[in-house]
Motif scaffolding. Structure first.
Motif: not given
Ligand code: 6SG
Length: 270
Positions: A127-128, A113-116, A101-102, A73, A76, A70-71, A107, A98, A171
């Protein structure tokens, strides 16, 4: 030869069938039991008396703690870390910047395509809430029967609804929407208040802690930062929050650097 211990892969509990020698410390007892169990797996003559014979199922749970990717933070993963701590579990953390991740490689490997991302041996989950449910099943924090499990699902979905609103505020509309959010917050919290007020055990459902309790507790921590007085009108929520904070392992964890160093959210707002 008797079976010395068995590791239950789904509950990650170790069941020791060997008599404990009164001179052994708890650590020695576990270590020796594990060593004897491993020896027994390699020894055909005793296999038939072993309760768990499938080394492929058992061995991964020995050396492989859970892994959370995860990030840096709380986001989740706050609830699952509080839950793991309270359930006396260890986990490995892979922190993704971050910037990394970018780049997109990780991803591309995540189902949505998301974390965690969460690993339990060879099981990989995203999916948390699915992760929380998995831990609920693994650690007996999913109610005492199917009816309670369904009620716990319902309450956790209620927590998710609140979390989605919170995430939207943080956000997308923090500067313009905070006052309105706080005004409407009481209405959301009053629903949890009503449920908790009915259950003398102090939990959302039944008489033992569930993954939904950890999830509610985590989102309440966030809201107490957003609005320190938000629980003032809700005695049951206040008591719930105090009870969860006072559980010894949770108390120590919330006081640790590992927890305190992490910002709640990824954009500096809280
Ligand atoms: C964000 O939304 O930290 N995952 C997030 N973001 C990156 O590319 N339903 C599912 C679950 O319950 C939701 C997952 C959740 O698990 S968590 C994720 O993967 C993406 O979509 C909150 C968090 N955010 C930090 C962050 C995300 C956007 C801005 C800052 C992209 C990643 C880092 C920088 C830009 Fe960023």
């Amino acid at each position: 030869m008797p079976c010395y211990c068995m590791l239950l892969p789904h509950s990650r509990q170790t069941l020791y069938l060997r008599q404990r020698d009164s001179s052994e410390t708890d650590g020695d007892y576990k270590l020796l039991s594990c060593a004897l169990f491993l020896q027994s797996l390699a020894d055909d003559s005793c296999r038939s008396s072993c309760c768990v014979l499938n080394a492929d199922l058992v061995l991964p749970t020995l050396n492989m703690p859970y892994t959370i990717t995860y990030f840096a933070v709380r986001g989740r993963c706050g609830a699952m870390k509080i839950m793991l701590t309270d359930q006396d579990q260890e986990w490995k953390e892979v922190e993704i910047s971050f910037d990394d991740w970018m780049k997109g490689d990780l991803k591309a490997t995540c189902v949505f395509g998301q974390l965690p991302k969460f690993q339990d041996g060879d099981l990989e989950l995203v999916q948390s809430n699915a992760i929380l449910r998995h831990l609920g099943r693994n650690h007996g924090a999913y109610g005492s029967n199917d009816k309670e499990a369904s009620q716990i699902d319902m309450m956790n979905d209620g927590v998710e609804d609140l979390r989605l609103k919170y995430v939207k505020l943080i956000y997308q509309e923090y500067d313009t929407g905070k006052d309105k959010y706080i005004q409407e917050l009481s209405d959301h919290l009053s629903k949890f208040e009503a449920v908790l007020a009915k259950n003398k055990a102090g939990f959302l459902v039944g008489n033992k802690v569930s993954f939904a309790d950890y999830n509610l507790f985590d989102i309440l921590l966030n809201h107490q930062v957003l609005c320190p007085t938000c629980l003032d009108k809700f005695p049951a929520l206040k008591a719930f929050s105090a009870m969860m904070s006072a559980r010894p392992k949770i108390k120590a964890f919330l006081d640790s650097d590992a927890w305190k160093k992490l910002p709640i959210n990824g954009n500096g707002k809280q």
